[in-house]
Design a protein around this motif. Structure first.
Motif, PDB file in Angstrom:
ATOM      1  N   GLU A 137       1.375  -9.837  -3.124  1.00  0.00           N
ATOM      2  CA  GLU A 137       0.901  -9.236  -1.972  1.00  0.00           C
ATOM      3  C   GLU A 137      -0.018  -8.378  -2.079  1.00  0.00           C
ATOM      4  N   TYR A 138      -0.908  -8.266  -1.069  1.00  0.00           N
ATOM      5  CA  TYR A 138      -2.280  -7.529  -1.058  1.00  0.00           C
ATOM      6  C   TYR A 138      -2.550  -6.873   0.490  1.00  0.00           C
ATOM      7  N   ALA A 139      -2.938  -5.607   0.367  1.00  0.00           N
ATOM      8  CA  ALA A 139      -3.186  -5.206   1.558  1.00  0.00           C
ATOM      9  C   ALA A 139      -4.872  -5.224   1.950  1.00  0.00           C
TER      10      ALA A 139
ATOM     11  N   ARG B 139      -2.051  -1.820  10.250  1.00  0.00           N
ATOM     12  CA  ARG B 139      -1.990  -1.982   8.896  1.00  0.00           C
ATOM     13  C   ARG B 139      -2.132  -3.443   8.633  1.00  0.00           C
ATOM     14  N   ALA B 140      -2.454  -4.209   7.742  1.00  0.00           N
ATOM     15  CA  ALA B 140      -2.650  -5.591   7.489  1.00  0.00           C
ATOM     16  C   ALA B 140      -2.354  -5.812   6.002  1.00  0.00           C
ATOM     17  N   LYS B 141      -1.749  -6.964   5.567  1.00  0.00           N
ATOM     18  CA  LYS B 141      -1.532  -7.403   4.242  1.00  0.00           C
ATOM     19  C   LYS B 141      -1.129  -8.734   4.461  1.00  0.00           C
TER      20      LYS B 141
ATOM     21  N   SER C 205       6.357  -5.352  13.306  1.00  0.00           N
ATOM     22  CA  SER C 205       5.436  -6.328  12.581  1.00  0.00           C
ATOM     23  C   SER C 205       5.540  -7.775  13.003  1.00  0.00           C
TER      24      SER C 205
ATOM     25  N   THR D 228       1.005  -4.591  10.977  1.00  0.00           N
ATOM     26  CA  THR D 228       2.356  -3.594  11.234  1.00  0.00           C
ATOM     27  C   THR D 228       1.681  -2.509  11.904  1.00  0.00           C
TER      28      THR D 228
END
Length: 437
Positions: free
Chosen positions: A65-67, A78-80, A105, A121
């Motif tokens: 996973e990465y933001a 916030r995004a990932k 989310s 989110t």
């Protein structure tokens, strides 16, 4: 304290419970509508952002996973990118808590990779608190509205009872010497039937009191006069010695006067019996069969007086719920008067027939007729050259009033004689008709 038997209590409870139920239902619908609208606004915004980002991002790492930060996203979102082994690659929404925060989310599939999703989110803690405040405000408004409805119900029920209290005060202030009809012009429309019913009752009480006074005065007068005559005759007879025939004549005159007084006392006792008969339980009878049975007895009585009775009934069957004793008293009085005033070999006709509104029974004689200007139903009123106590028609009128019927006496229009009629209204007597085929 409000009584559980009180109509006012039932009215208040029903009004408050119904209003409270409606308020709660409306408030629940309102709160759910506000909540859905708020979340739809947030969700729609997240969907739009996710759709823009989904077209631009291609995952470079297929395992972690990465933001990331995207220029179209506002700071509170916030995004990932995450990799999930899901078969159903549809947009999903998820509300969850993280510490004291409430988060919403959205999972948007990235079509460049079969297991990649972009997750946006947004913190909705303040939105959630705002919805809680709205819910508390709605509950407070509901409680306030219920209390206002309760006070309004108390006020309204008191206002609705005002006419009844006015009527009750007027009735409690009345007595037999002070009977006044209720002014129905000042009553609300809903209380007009009650006011009119009270006025009818007052009229009947006034008539009853009037006749009772006339009866008492008449009784005293009718008994005092023969007693005074007897006393005078006895005193005159005893002034000096007389032949035995004079004493016998005086005694016979006294016996005749005593017999007349006994007849009058019997009639007065009949009034008491008739008043007791008014409490007789109404029972169903076939009026046609009843008349046929009574006329058989009347024919025997008429034959002894050298007169005839004929019966003319124009219906075969007619059922009525009534007090039989009172009905017998009315018919017996009509027939006895007809026999008394009809000439020798005269014919008395008893008729019975229906009209759309009533059942009629008439008794026609061939006598001299009546003076229609006189009140024939007043007590101790005698007309014609026949004897009697003068109470027969008075008693018949009282019996008819108790039955809810009416009686009337008039001269026959086409020939000599009088006609006495009894009218039994169908709507008052609970008549049940049945035709024989």
């Amino acid at each position: 304290m409000l009584s559980q038997k009180s109509i006012r209590t039932k009215f208040i409870l029903q009004l408050v419970s119904a209003s409270a139920t409606l308020i709660v239902i409306f408030s629940a619908i309102l709160y759910q509508t506000i909540k859905i609208s708020v979340f739809e606004t947030i969700t729609s915004s997240l969907r739009d952002y996710a759709a823009v980002i989904e077209k631009e991002i291609a995952p470079s790492n297929t395992a972690l996973e990465y933001a990331f930060i995207h220029p179209v996203l506002p700071p509170e979102i916030r995004a990932k990118v995450v990799f999930l082994p899901k078969k159903n690659r549809t947009v999903e929404l998820k509300q969850h808590a993280k510490g004291d925060q409430q988060l919403l989310s959205i999972f948007q599939p990235i079509w460049a990779h079969p297991h990649a999703f972009v997750v946006l989110t947004q913190e909705i803690t303040q939105t959630d608190k705002m919805l809680e405040r709205i819910l508390r405000d709605i509950l407070l408004i509901n409680l306030s509205a219920i209390f206002l409805i309760l006070f309004y119900a108390l006020f309204l029920s008191r206002m609705l009872l005002v006419p009844i209290k006015i009527l009750a005060n007027k009735l409690s202030a009345m007595n037999e010497a002070f009977l006044r009809p209720v002014d129905t012009d000042t009553l609300p429309e809903e209380f007009l039937p009650l006011g009119k019913g009270i006025n009818r009752l007052i009229d009947r009480i006034q008539t009853f009191v009037k006749y009772q006074k006339e009866l008492f005065i008449g009784t005293a007068h009718e008994l005092k006069t023969p007693l005074a005559v007897m006393k005078t005759k006895n005193e005159v007879t005893l002034l000096r010695p007389r032949e035995s025939e004079k004493y016998i004549e005086a005694l016979q005159s006294n016996i005749q006067a005593i017999n007349e007084m006994n007849a009058m006392i019997g009639a007065i006792l009949e009034i008491g019996r008739q008043e007791g008969a008014q409490f007789e339980e109404p029972a169903p009878i076939d009026l046609v069969a009843f008349l046929q049975e009574r006329v058989t007895n009347f024919k025997i009585l008429a034959h002894q007086e050298g007169k005839k009775i004929q019966l003319d009934i124009q219906t075969k069957y007619y059922q009525i719920v009534t007090q039989k004793t009172l009905l017998i008293h009315i018919l017996q009085n009509f027939v006895q008067n007809a026999i008394k005033f009809s000439p020798n070999e005269g014919t008395i006709t008893i008729r019975a027939y229906e009209t759309p509104l009533e059942f009629m029974v008439t008794v026609e004689d061939e006598g001299e007729g009546i003076d229609e200007t006189k009140d024939l139903f007043a007590p101790f009123k005698r007309y014609g050259n026949k004897g009697g106590t003068g109470l027969g028609l008075f008693l018949a009128k009282g019996a008819a009033d108790a039955l809810g019927a009416t009686i009337h006496i008039a001269n026959r229009p086409e020939k000599k004689g009088a006609i006495a009629s009894l009218s039994l209204p169908k709507n008052q007597q609970k008549i049940n008709k049945k035709r024989h085929r």
